[in-house]
Design a protein around this motif. Structure first.
Motif, PDB file in Angstrom:
ATOM      1  N   LYS A   1       6.904 -42.573 -18.878  1.00 17.29           N
ATOM      2  CA  LYS A   1       7.960 -41.616 -19.206  1.00 17.29           C
ATOM      3  C   LYS A   1       7.458 -40.510 -20.140  1.00 17.29           C
ATOM      4  O   LYS A   1       8.252 -39.754 -20.705  1.00 17.29           O
ATOM      5  CB  LYS A   1       9.145 -42.353 -19.837  1.00 17.29           C
ATOM      6  CG  LYS A   1       9.809 -43.332 -18.867  1.00 17.29           C
ATOM      7  CD  LYS A   1      11.000 -44.018 -19.481  1.00 17.29           C
ATOM      8  CE  LYS A   1      11.605 -45.025 -18.500  1.00 17.29           C
ATOM      9  NZ  LYS A   1      12.102 -44.404 -17.270  1.00 17.29           N
ATOM     10  N   GLY A   2       6.131 -40.447 -20.296  1.00 16.69           N
ATOM     11  CA  GLY A   2       5.543 -39.341 -21.032  1.00 16.69           C
ATOM     12  C   GLY A   2       5.303 -39.573 -22.505  1.00 16.69           C
ATOM     13  O   GLY A   2       4.988 -38.634 -23.238  1.00 16.69           O
ATOM     14  N   PHE A   3       5.419 -40.816 -22.977  1.00 15.73           N
ATOM     15  CA  PHE A   3       5.231 -41.107 -24.397  1.00 15.73           C
ATOM     16  C   PHE A   3       3.867 -41.766 -24.632  1.00 15.73           C
ATOM     17  O   PHE A   3       3.384 -42.528 -23.800  1.00 15.73           O
ATOM     18  CB  PHE A   3       6.335 -42.025 -24.923  1.00 15.73           C
ATOM     19  CG  PHE A   3       7.694 -41.401 -24.914  1.00 15.73           C
ATOM     20  CD1 PHE A   3       8.105 -40.595 -25.971  1.00 15.73           C
ATOM     21  CD2 PHE A   3       8.568 -41.602 -23.853  1.00 15.73           C
ATOM     22  CE1 PHE A   3       9.361 -40.009 -25.973  1.00 15.73           C
ATOM     23  CE2 PHE A   3       9.821 -41.013 -23.841  1.00 15.73           C
ATOM     24  CZ  PHE A   3      10.224 -40.206 -24.901  1.00 15.73           C
ATOM     25  N   THR A   4       3.291 -41.475 -25.779  1.00 15.36           N
ATOM     26  CA  THR A   4       2.044 -42.124 -26.160  1.00 15.36           C
ATOM     27  C   THR A   4       2.350 -43.500 -26.740  1.00 15.36           C
ATOM     28  O   THR A   4       3.512 -43.824 -27.052  1.00 15.36           O
ATOM     29  CB  THR A   4       1.293 -41.291 -27.210  1.00 15.36           C
ATOM     30  OG1 THR A   4       2.069 -41.267 -28.428  1.00 15.36           O
ATOM     31  CG2 THR A   4       1.069 -39.860 -26.732  1.00 15.36           C
ATOM     32  N   ILE A   5       1.295 -44.313 -26.920  1.00 22.48           N
ATOM     33  CA  ILE A   5       1.478 -45.633 -27.529  1.00 22.48           C
ATOM     34  C   ILE A   5       2.012 -45.493 -28.947  1.00 22.48           C
ATOM     35  O   ILE A   5       2.911 -46.240 -29.360  1.00 22.48           O
ATOM     36  CB  ILE A   5       0.154 -46.416 -27.517  1.00 22.48           C
ATOM     37  CG1 ILE A   5      -0.281 -46.701 -26.076  1.00 22.48           C
ATOM     38  CG2 ILE A   5       0.297 -47.718 -28.300  1.00 22.48           C
ATOM     39  CD1 ILE A   5      -1.635 -47.382 -25.959  1.00 22.48           C
TER      40      ILE A   5
ATOM     41  N   GLU B   1      17.395 -51.082 -13.885  1.00 21.55           N
ATOM     42  CA  GLU B   1      16.349 -52.091 -13.988  1.00 21.55           C
ATOM     43  C   GLU B   1      14.952 -51.465 -13.952  1.00 21.55           C
ATOM     44  O   GLU B   1      14.647 -50.626 -13.108  1.00 21.55           O
ATOM     45  CB  GLU B   1      16.475 -53.117 -12.859  1.00 21.55           C
ATOM     46  CG  GLU B   1      15.513 -54.285 -12.998  1.00 21.55           C
ATOM     47  CD  GLU B   1      15.743 -55.362 -11.951  1.00 21.55           C
ATOM     48  OE1 GLU B   1      14.941 -56.319 -11.911  1.00 21.55           O
ATOM     49  OE2 GLU B   1      16.719 -55.254 -11.177  1.00 21.55           O
ATOM     50  N   GLY B   2      14.128 -51.876 -14.890  1.00 24.23           N
ATOM     51  CA  GLY B   2      12.755 -51.388 -14.956  1.00 24.23           C
ATOM     52  C   GLY B   2      12.581 -50.130 -15.777  1.00 24.23           C
ATOM     53  O   GLY B   2      11.444 -49.681 -15.981  1.00 24.23           O
ATOM     54  N   ASN B   3      13.664 -49.564 -16.253  1.00 26.05           N
ATOM     55  CA  ASN B   3      13.590 -48.326 -17.033  1.00 26.05           C
ATOM     56  C   ASN B   3      13.889 -48.506 -18.506  1.00 26.05           C
ATOM     57  O   ASN B   3      13.698 -47.572 -19.298  1.00 26.05           O
ATOM     58  CB  ASN B   3      14.549 -47.284 -16.448  1.00 26.05           C
ATOM     59  CG  ASN B   3      14.015 -46.665 -15.170  1.00 26.05           C
ATOM     60  OD1 ASN B   3      12.950 -46.053 -15.166  1.00 26.05           O
ATOM     61  ND2 ASN B   3      14.748 -46.828 -14.078  1.00 26.05           N
TER      62      ASN B   3
ATOM     63  N   LEU C   1       5.681 -48.798 -19.289  1.00 30.76           N
ATOM     64  CA  LEU C   1       7.015 -48.203 -19.210  1.00 30.76           C
ATOM     65  C   LEU C   1       7.069 -46.877 -19.976  1.00 30.76           C
ATOM     66  O   LEU C   1       7.532 -45.861 -19.453  1.00 30.76           O
ATOM     67  CB  LEU C   1       8.052 -49.187 -19.761  1.00 30.76           C
ATOM     68  CG  LEU C   1       9.535 -48.848 -19.549  1.00 30.76           C
ATOM     69  CD1 LEU C   1      10.374 -50.124 -19.592  1.00 30.76           C
ATOM     70  CD2 LEU C   1      10.071 -47.869 -20.598  1.00 30.76           C
ATOM     71  N   PHE C   2       6.587 -46.891 -21.214  1.00 33.26           N
ATOM     72  CA  PHE C   2       6.720 -45.693 -22.054  1.00 33.26           C
ATOM     73  C   PHE C   2       5.749 -44.586 -21.655  1.00 33.26           C
ATOM     74  O   PHE C   2       6.116 -43.413 -21.664  1.00 33.26           O
ATOM     75  CB  PHE C   2       6.552 -46.062 -23.535  1.00 33.26           C
ATOM     76  CG  PHE C   2       7.809 -46.588 -24.165  1.00 33.26           C
ATOM     77  CD1 PHE C   2       8.726 -45.731 -24.752  1.00 33.26           C
ATOM     78  CD2 PHE C   2       8.085 -47.951 -24.152  1.00 33.26           C
ATOM     79  CE1 PHE C   2       9.890 -46.211 -25.325  1.00 33.26           C
ATOM     80  CE2 PHE C   2       9.256 -48.452 -24.724  1.00 33.26           C
ATOM     81  CZ  PHE C   2      10.157 -47.573 -25.312  1.00 33.26           C
ATOM     82  N   THR C   3       4.522 -44.935 -21.331  1.00 28.75           N
ATOM     83  CA  THR C   3       3.585 -43.889 -20.910  1.00 28.75           C
ATOM     84  C   THR C   3       4.020 -43.288 -19.581  1.00 28.75           C
ATOM     85  O   THR C   3       3.788 -42.102 -19.327  1.00 28.75           O
ATOM     86  CB  THR C   3       2.149 -44.434 -20.793  1.00 28.75           C
ATOM     87  OG1 THR C   3       2.116 -45.553 -19.886  1.00 28.75           O
ATOM     88  CG2 THR C   3       1.631 -44.859 -22.155  1.00 28.75           C
TER      89      THR C   3
END
Length: 395
Positions: A244-248, A224-226, A240-242
């Motif tokens: 985890k190290g991802f850009t928009i 949950e939440g991931n 959520l994505f940023t």
């Protein structure tokens, strides 16, 4: 000739390996087992194998060589604390020597499965995302629950993961175990199968770094939440994505994988039947699509298996049609629809809608990045014999 023992890895040891450190000091691999009185303590990628003359080692040590025993013991301590703590590097040709048929076996398995069941590509990509976003790409989502453990696949969002995805990984793994037992991890199989299926359906190919090991942990409470859900706001998706190290931009590119995906009717049913008290259907949903979806999802509350393609125009072809659909009001979920409305994400939706080559390029880069998230190596993981079961019972 006498026999001795030495340590061998799933791939050749680096120049600073135990053997190379010992040989210049005239030590013999005979001393290495002294470091590992219990072979089970060895990291999972290592095994004890018999000495052979072809391996290039000297014969068992003479009695005079035993004088070096104290220094050998000291080196054991140093090597145990340093050598095995170094993270093994992933590589494109990780199995070139240990399992040379790896790529062929996986490819044949996915081609056969995709031909028999065309939703396999979408199913496997979703399985891959749900694995990598929760604790890294470590095949934790493949574990079945038991009396001791409620595994990730039992989390509510994972209950709708299609069986075809699990099946194609299992088929490839079984064949690999016959060809090179105990060598290839389930997480590598899933990563390679996902890439091959994307390419088979017309999408971009990209390099898959190999050498992952499978997790020791899989808990439904970690999910949950991931993993993004259908009714998230753009703010929530970006967080959520940023996180985890991802850009928009990478986030929007990854969402493009839904061009061959599908969504459960429960994820967007409210837009069809319960948008508001005065307006049952979301007025921003394309009228013709809304009517078609109402027919498809009529009994979605009673039948949890009902679903619809995310791209109703070219559902089985990996292309940029998904982004064009978003701009035309053909998004299924609230979160996808929001991607085409929010200025932070809309510019990328428009960019990919008008340039498929750019989408393919950015999607491939984002997938390469996703595929190495928090990978497990050394004693942090294992090479499972079966993908749905840990090698030993864990609670």
């Amino acid at each position: 000739m006498g026999r001795s023992l030495f340590v061998r890895s799933r791939r050749p040891l680096p120049a600073s390996s135990i053997t190379n450190l010992l040989k210049p000091l005239h030590f013999h691999p005979y001393f290495i087992p002294l470091c590992f009185p219990n072979p089970s303590l060895l990291p999972s990628r290592y095994s004890i194998v018999p000495y052979s003359e072809e391996a290039g080692f000297p014969p068992p040590p003479s009695s005079s060589a035993m004088a070096f025993f104290p220094l050998a013991a000291f080196l054991c301590v140093i090597l145990l604390s340093v050598s095995f703590s170094v993270r093994s590097e992933l590589s494109l040709d990780y199995y070139q020597k240990t399992c040379p048929d790896f790529a062929r076996i996986v490819h044949e398995a996915v081609v056969h499965k995709q031909t028999a069941s065309p939703i396999t590509a979408a199913a496997t990509m979703r399985l891959f995302f749900n694995d990598c976003l929760v604790g890294g790409c470590d095949a934790s989502v493949l574990i079945s629950s038991n009396v001791f453990n409620h595994a990730e696949r039992e989390a509510e969002i994972n209950l709708s993961l299609p069986g075809d995805a699990f099946d194609v990984v299992t088929r490839a793994k079984i064949t690999l175990e016959l060809s090179c037992p105990g060598i290839v991890s389930c997480s590598d199989v899933l990563a390679q199968a996902t890439r091959d299926l994307i390419a088979i359906t017309g999408g971009p190919s990209y390099g898959v770094q190999l050498g992952r090991e499978d997790s020791h942990v899989s808990k439904s409470s970690d999910v949950e939440g991931n993993i993004p859900i259908a009714n998230q706001t753009v703010d929530e998706m970006i967080k959520l994505f940023t996180g985890k190290g991802f850009t928009i931009q990478e986030m929007v590119a990854l969402y493009g994988g839904r061009t061959i995906g599908y969504s459960n009717c429960r994820e967007f049913g409210d837009r069809l039947f319960k948008f508001s008290k005065t307006t049952p259907t979301d007025p921003e949903l394309h009228p013709k699509l809304a009517e078609a979806l109402k027919t498809t999802c009529t009994d979605y509350e009673k039948n949890p298996g009902l679903s619809a393609y995310s791209d109703a125009v070219t559902p089985l072809k990996f292309d940029n049609q998904y982004y064009r659909n978003l701009l035309r009001g053909l998004a299924l979920s609230k979160s996808e629809h929001a991607l085409a409305k929010d200025p932070r994400t809309k510019k990328f939706v428009e960019m990919y809608a008008g340039n498929q080559n750019l989408f393919f390029k950015d999607f491939a880069k984002a997938m390469e990045k996703m595929s190495v998230r928090e990978v497990k190596t050394g004693r942090k993981g294992e090479v499972r014999r079966r993908c749905d079961v840990f090698n030993s019972i864990r609670t």
